[in-house]
Design an enzyme around this catalytic site. Structure first.
Site, PDB file in Angstrom:
ATOM      1  N   ASN A  36       0.834  -1.196   0.000  1.00  0.00           N
ATOM      2  CA  ASN A  36       0.000   0.000   0.000  1.00  0.00           C
ATOM      3  C   ASN A  36       0.863   1.237   0.000  1.00  0.00           C
ATOM      4  OD1 ASN A  36       0.336  -0.711   3.122  1.00  0.00           O
ATOM      5  ND2 ASN A  36      -0.148   1.476   2.997  1.00  0.00           N
ATOM      6  N   CYS A  37       0.293   2.362  -0.466  1.00  0.00           N
ATOM      7  CA  CYS A  37       0.932   3.657  -0.300  1.00  0.00           C
ATOM      8  C   CYS A  37       0.054   4.448   0.655  1.00  0.00           C
ATOM      9  CB  CYS A  37       1.127   4.359  -1.646  1.00  0.00           C
ATOM     10  SG  CYS A  37      -0.402   4.764  -2.504  1.00  0.00           S
ATOM     11  N   ALA A  38       0.011   5.765   0.531  1.00  0.00           N
ATOM     12  CA  ALA A  38      -0.737   6.568   1.501  1.00  0.00           C
ATOM     13  C   ALA A  38      -2.237   6.377   1.388  1.00  0.00           C
ATOM     14  CB  ALA A  38      -0.400   8.045   1.323  1.00  0.00           C
ATOM     15  N   ARG A  87      -3.719   3.992  -1.331  1.00  0.00           N
ATOM     16  CA  ARG A  87      -4.116   2.913  -2.233  1.00  0.00           C
ATOM     17  C   ARG A  87      -3.647   1.548  -1.758  1.00  0.00           C
ATOM     18  NH1 ARG A  87      -2.515   5.564  -8.105  1.00  0.00           N
ATOM     19  NH2 ARG A  87      -2.582   7.723  -7.440  1.00  0.00           N
ATOM     20  N   VAL A 138      -5.998   3.251   4.556  1.00  0.00           N
ATOM     21  CA  VAL A 138      -5.574   2.100   3.764  1.00  0.00           C
ATOM     22  C   VAL A 138      -4.707   1.125   4.563  1.00  0.00           C
ATOM     23  CG1 VAL A 138      -3.529   3.256   2.841  1.00  0.00           C
ATOM     24  CG2 VAL A 138      -4.595   1.401   1.541  1.00  0.00           C
TER      25      VAL A 138
END
Length: 521
Positions: free
Chosen positions: A466-468, A470, A510
């Site tokens: 995951n990123c910030a 997504r 997320v």
């Protein structure tokens, strides 16, 4: 290849998520330790200064140790097993590499065109890493070494050794292999990296001389790459590494804050390269214009529903600098609008730059206040008045342009959907019935199950990061994945699909969703 790039981009994010709080500490600490703002209260021998200086120096931890953070952070996303052990292996071998490199240069530096007797910093190309004098390879070197360690870990961590050699298995075996791999890597670095440093210096000179045009191109590309999740790879060398200035723009600007706070000289004349960090202007001023256009063009009976959708995601963009929730409400419905958004964002940043606005404005209002407005308003208030004047004008431009295009081309933006095409939101009862049909029992995270279902089930999942905002998932068969309306119907902001590389747009929660998702795997 896209799957690998996506996974790498997501893996870089754990260290990046620490920058916001660190930036706030530095901004506030600089404000309260600057005599030009606080007067005699901030003199260096005062108790006030000494207390706030403790906070300020603690805030520097993240920026002063960026290579170490990326070395440890990359395995969190890329190690296929025993991530924590891989982090330990990475830091040990990273230090081993620099001990090798330091010794090679101290003995034979002249043969590689390196004067190892120079002081670190400046144009020497040298730095200190964990008290080791070595070549300044920045984030690139950290990612290179960490990547090599991750490959060794993924391949050899589970190697079965004879029982009498059992003490050398697992992490020990990885470090043993890595130890000997780092010797040729250190030699190659001594040969090649000084040439890379020369190239970076030349690039720095070129990019600064491009001025406003360079800012426009950079901001345009950064926005255009967001749907593919590759924008981190574009801006990271500028912001956190030495592509433009030594140590990266974030660290450079933070170091300059005391000087900037004590002068009324133009910010642009002092730090012209900080125009590349104006990516956040469209977040604070452009996104409100987009949201207003969506509300104005929504069907009258849906305006209340649309307002409920737009208010939180617009505030998220303005305050936190996270734009995916609002951008993905129209990206796939009307991609032409997104291109217009990218052009307007680049133009807003460029006009602001030409008017003298520079600084760390890549995030939202919180970051902008901490690193710009609060510590520098006293001496540069006129610059920020110009910034807000241009920004508010562009809010109006965004509104007019988006409203005109939506009505002219009848784009089905939020609130304008054809009734038969409206997405269906699942009720709690329907959700439980779906789980019972799938044989899922007990307490399960509703949202994560629906996401997994939309991605074709756990047998279709290759890996997840995951990123910030997504959830980044690589799948085996993309034909089993549901379309964008399905993911919006279950509460996500949408789906970005590129071959087998899927990105479910979740929002700032997320990380918790990923934990739930992984528990189902």
């Amino acid at each position: 290849m896209m799957q690998k790039i996506q996974r790498f981009g997501g893996a870089m994010f754990p260290p990046v998520l620490l920058f916001a709080f660190a930036g706030i500490c530095i901004g506030v600490g600089t404000l309260f330790t600057t005599e030009a703002i606080m007067g005699n209260l901030a003199s260096t021998d005062s108790f006030w200064y000494q207390c706030w200086n403790v906070i300020l120096q603690g805030g520097w931890t993240v920026f002063n140790q960026l290579p170490l953070l990326f070395v440890v952070g990359l395995p969190i996303g890329l190690a296929k097993k025993q991530n924590a052990r891989c982090c330990m292996e990475a830091i040990v071998l990273f230090l081993t590499f620099h001990y090798f490199l330091s010794t090679i240069l101290s003995q034979w530096g002249a043969n590689f065109g390196v004067d190892f007797a120079q002081e670190v910093g400046g144009t020497s190309g040298l730095t200190m890493v964990a008290n080791i004098k070595t070549l300044d390879m920045g984030m690139i070197g950290a990612l290179l070494i960490s990547g090599i360690v991750i490959m060794i870990h993924n391949r050899y961590f589970d190697t079965k050794l004879p029982e009498w050699l059992g003490t050398f298995s697992g992490s020990s075996f990885v470090v043993i292999i890595g130890f000997f791999v780092m010797i040729p890597v250190a030699i190659l670095s001594a040969v090649l990296w000084p040439q890379v440093q020369n190239g970076l210096s030349a690039f720095q000179g070129f990019i600064v001389t491009t001025g406003a045009f360079g800012v426009w191109v950079f901001i345009l590309l950064e926005r255009l790459l967001i749907p593919f999740g590759l924008h981190h790879l574009l801006y990271s060398p500028f912001y956190y590494d030495s592509a433009v200035v030594a140590g990266g723009l974030y660290s450079h600007w933070a170091n300059m804050l005391p000087t900037l706070a004590n002068t009324t000289q133009s910010l642009k004349s002092l730090v012209p390269e900080a125009g590349f960090t104006l990516t956040g202007l469209s977040k604070m001023f452009g996104c409100p214009g987009i949201a207003l256009a969506f509300y104005a063009t929504a069907k009258s009976e849906k305006k209340k529903q649309v307002a409920g959708l737009l208010i939180p995601i617009t505030l998220t963009a303005i305050v936190c600098g996270v734009t995916e929730p609002i951008e993905f409400t129209f990206l796939f419905i009307a991609p032409a609008l997104y291109v217009v958004h990218c052009v307007l964002a680049a133009t807003l940043a460029t006009i602001s730059y030409m008017a003298g606005v520079v600084g760390i404005f890549s995030g939202g209002a919180i970051e902008s206040a901490a690193l710009n407005w609060i510590p520098l308003f006293g001496s540069h208030w006129s610059t920020y008045l110009i910034q807000f004047a241009i920004g508010i004008a562009f809010t109006g431009i965004y509104f007019i342009v988006f409203r005109t295009l939506i009505l002219k081309f009848d784009f089905k933006t939020p609130g304008r959907e054809v009734d038969s095409d409206e997405v269906k939101f699942y009720s709690k009862k329907e959700f439980r019935e779906r789980n019972e049909n799938k044989g899922i029992e007990g307490e399960v995270p509703d949202f994560a199950v629906l996401i997994l279902d939309g991605l074709g089930g756990k047998d279709n999942i290759l890996d997840v990061t995951n990123c910030a905002t997504r959830l980044r998932v690589n799948v085996k068969d993309e034909s089993l994945v549901q379309d964008d309306p399905y993911f919006k119907s279950i509460g996500a902001h949408g789906l970005s699909a590129n071959g087998k590389a899927m990105q479910v747009i979740i929002g700032l929660q997320v990380a918790h969703v990923r934990d739930d998702f992984e528990s189902l795997l």
